[in-house]
Write an enzyme that holds these catalytic residues in place. Structure first.
Site, PDB file in Angstrom:
ATOM      1  N   TYR A  54      58.913  33.618   7.939  1.00  0.00           N
ATOM      2  CA  TYR A  54      58.914  34.549   8.267  1.00  0.00           C
ATOM      3  C   TYR A  54      58.645  36.038   7.140  1.00  0.00           C
ATOM      4  O   TYR A  54      58.844  36.917   7.516  1.00  0.00           O
ATOM      5  CB  TYR A  54      58.997  34.763  10.139  1.00  0.00           C
ATOM      6  N   THR A 162      11.934  15.762   0.822  1.00  0.00           N
ATOM      7  CA  THR A 162      11.026  15.829   2.473  1.00  0.00           C
ATOM      8  C   THR A 162      10.014  16.352   2.500  1.00  0.00           C
ATOM      9  O   THR A 162       9.098  17.631   1.193  1.00  0.00           O
ATOM     10  CB  THR A 162      12.357  17.324   2.744  1.00  0.00           C
ATOM     11  N   PHE A 173       9.697  19.504  -0.349  1.00  0.00           N
ATOM     12  CA  PHE A 173      11.511  20.177  -1.086  1.00  0.00           C
ATOM     13  C   PHE A 173      13.090  18.933  -1.162  1.00  0.00           C
ATOM     14  O   PHE A 173      12.722  18.012  -0.731  1.00  0.00           O
ATOM     15  CB  PHE A 173      11.599  21.148   0.398  1.00  0.00           C
ATOM     16  N   GLU A 197      19.517  34.385  -2.409  1.00  0.00           N
ATOM     17  CA  GLU A 197      18.239  34.048  -2.383  1.00  0.00           C
ATOM     18  C   GLU A 197      17.190  35.081  -3.145  1.00  0.00           C
ATOM     19  O   GLU A 197      16.743  34.415  -4.016  1.00  0.00           O
ATOM     20  CB  GLU A 197      17.646  34.629  -0.907  1.00  0.00           C
ATOM     21  N   ARG A 202      13.948  34.937  -4.594  1.00  0.00           N
ATOM     22  CA  ARG A 202      13.252  33.838  -3.547  1.00  0.00           C
ATOM     23  C   ARG A 202      12.063  34.968  -2.751  1.00  0.00           C
ATOM     24  O   ARG A 202      12.383  36.236  -2.764  1.00  0.00           O
ATOM     25  CB  ARG A 202      13.931  33.999  -2.397  1.00  0.00           C
ATOM     26  N   ARG A 211       9.615  28.482  -1.624  1.00  0.00           N
ATOM     27  CA  ARG A 211      10.420  28.982  -2.149  1.00  0.00           C
ATOM     28  C   ARG A 211      10.980  28.469  -2.656  1.00  0.00           C
ATOM     29  O   ARG A 211      11.966  27.420  -2.795  1.00  0.00           O
ATOM     30  CB  ARG A 211      11.555  29.343  -0.555  1.00  0.00           C
ATOM     31  N   ASP A 214      16.253  28.329   0.198  1.00  0.00           N
ATOM     32  CA  ASP A 214      16.111  28.674   1.570  1.00  0.00           C
ATOM     33  C   ASP A 214      17.439  28.680   1.748  1.00  0.00           C
ATOM     34  O   ASP A 214      17.984  27.352   1.678  1.00  0.00           O
ATOM     35  CB  ASP A 214      15.213  28.377   2.061  1.00  0.00           C
ATOM     36  N   ASP A 216      19.703  29.010   6.201  1.00  0.00           N
ATOM     37  CA  ASP A 216      20.089  28.721   6.807  1.00  0.00           C
ATOM     38  C   ASP A 216      20.852  28.750   7.522  1.00  0.00           C
ATOM     39  O   ASP A 216      22.155  27.818   7.721  1.00  0.00           O
ATOM     40  CB  ASP A 216      19.064  28.147   8.381  1.00  0.00           C
ATOM     41  N   HIS A 234      20.883  27.950  14.919  1.00  0.00           N
ATOM     42  CA  HIS A 234      19.665  27.852  14.582  1.00  0.00           C
ATOM     43  C   HIS A 234      18.773  27.495  15.723  1.00  0.00           C
ATOM     44  O   HIS A 234      19.097  26.320  16.091  1.00  0.00           O
ATOM     45  CB  HIS A 234      19.490  26.761  13.161  1.00  0.00           C
ATOM     46  N   ARG A 240      14.379  19.211  13.513  1.00  0.00           N
ATOM     47  CA  ARG A 240      14.484  18.909  12.065  1.00  0.00           C
ATOM     48  C   ARG A 240      15.142  18.222  11.592  1.00  0.00           C
ATOM     49  O   ARG A 240      16.462  17.424  11.703  1.00  0.00           O
ATOM     50  CB  ARG A 240      14.479  19.892  10.858  1.00  0.00           C
TER      51      ARG A 240
END
Length: 281
Positions: A54, A162, A173, A197, A202, A211, A214, A216, A234, A240
């Protein structure tokens, strides 16, 4: 539960204020700190290296308040919190109060003060791409967060091929999930996402469309946010597999504050759902 180290009314001299005389002549400020950390190891071992020094913190605060200049004590508090959180790895959260006892408002009062509380936050984000050099685009986006001084890139999942979700007629993807520790707010992270993005060009033509990148926000600590431009957790993540599988890889026991379940439990339930349509390849 974190412990506290408390520093009250540290006297500092600085040049903060909107008036010219404040910026030239300077004045006294009183800074109080609550440092949230874990003192157990220091207490058990009686070792200074295991805790926040400190005395050193006080010197850094005095130097900062003297050398930096801000119009508002709100700005001084914000930047001081950032500086200390970035300097000390043992510091997880901080509460700062800056008092201005000589505020030139021509009204009798003892002091005016600003108090803020800031901390590191754990954020999980989904990432994907199906246009251009997919893996390179994802690496560029991850590097963007890694280079942000207010973020620490902690974990990155495997990238999983994917099938398209929603709109089927498009390229496959690559998807994954990553974790950051950050001092940014949810809205500030959203701004970072929009910036990366834009950097990767994008173009939003349709929902669930193709895209270059992406990103999220999946979870931000345990907050629940329902705003027009920001939904946390989300709202689609529990449906998903290309989110839940890589998420389970890096943080199976991350807690979903709406469903009150771990990511691992949500992923297992999705696989057992008779209507589950696998998107993973």
């Amino acid at each position: 539960m974190l412990d506290k180290i408390i520093i009250e009314d540290l006297e500092c001299f600085g040049y903060h204020g909107v008036l010219k005389e404040e910026q030239v002549l300077g004045q006294k400020f009183l800074v109080s700190l609550v440092l949230y950390t874990n003192t157990r190891d220091a207490g058990r071992e009686d070792c200074l290296d295991k805790t926040l020094n400190y005395a050193e913190v006080c010197k850094k605060v005095q130097t900062f308040m003297h050398d930096e200049k801000f119009l508002l004590i709100e700005a001084a508090a914000e930047r001081l919190a950032q500086m200390l959180l970035l300097t000390y790895s043992l510091l997880k959260e901080i509460k700062i109060t800056i008092k201005k006892p000589w505020a030139p408002v021509h009204i009798s009062m003892k002091t005016v003060a600003v108090e803020i509380k800031r901390s590191w936050h754990t954020v999980y984000l989904g990432i994907g791409a199906n246009l251009g050099e997919k893996e390179k685009n994802i690496e560029t986006a991850l590097h963007f967060f890694e280079e942000n001084p207010l973020c620490k890139l902690e974990k990155v999942s495997s990238l999983m091929p994917t099938r398209p979700y929603g709109v089927k007629e498009q390229e496959d993807f690559l998807n994954g999930v990553f974790c950051i520790q950050t001092l940014l707010s949810p809205k500030e992270i959203l701004a970072c996402i929009q910036e990366v993005e834009e950097k990767l060009q994008r173009v939003r033509t349709m929902r669930w469309g193709p895209r270059t990148i992406d990103v999220d926000i999946l979870l931000y600590d345990d907050i629940i946010c329902r705003e027009a431009d920001l939904m946390i957790p989300h709202i689609e993540m529990h449906k998903r597999d290309f989110v839940l599988k890589p998420f389970s890889e890096i943080a199976p026991y991350a807690w979903h504050p709406v469903f009150q379940k771990t990511v691992k439990e949500i992923w297992e339930e999705l696989q057992k759902n008779k209507n589950y349509e696998c998107n993973l390849k």
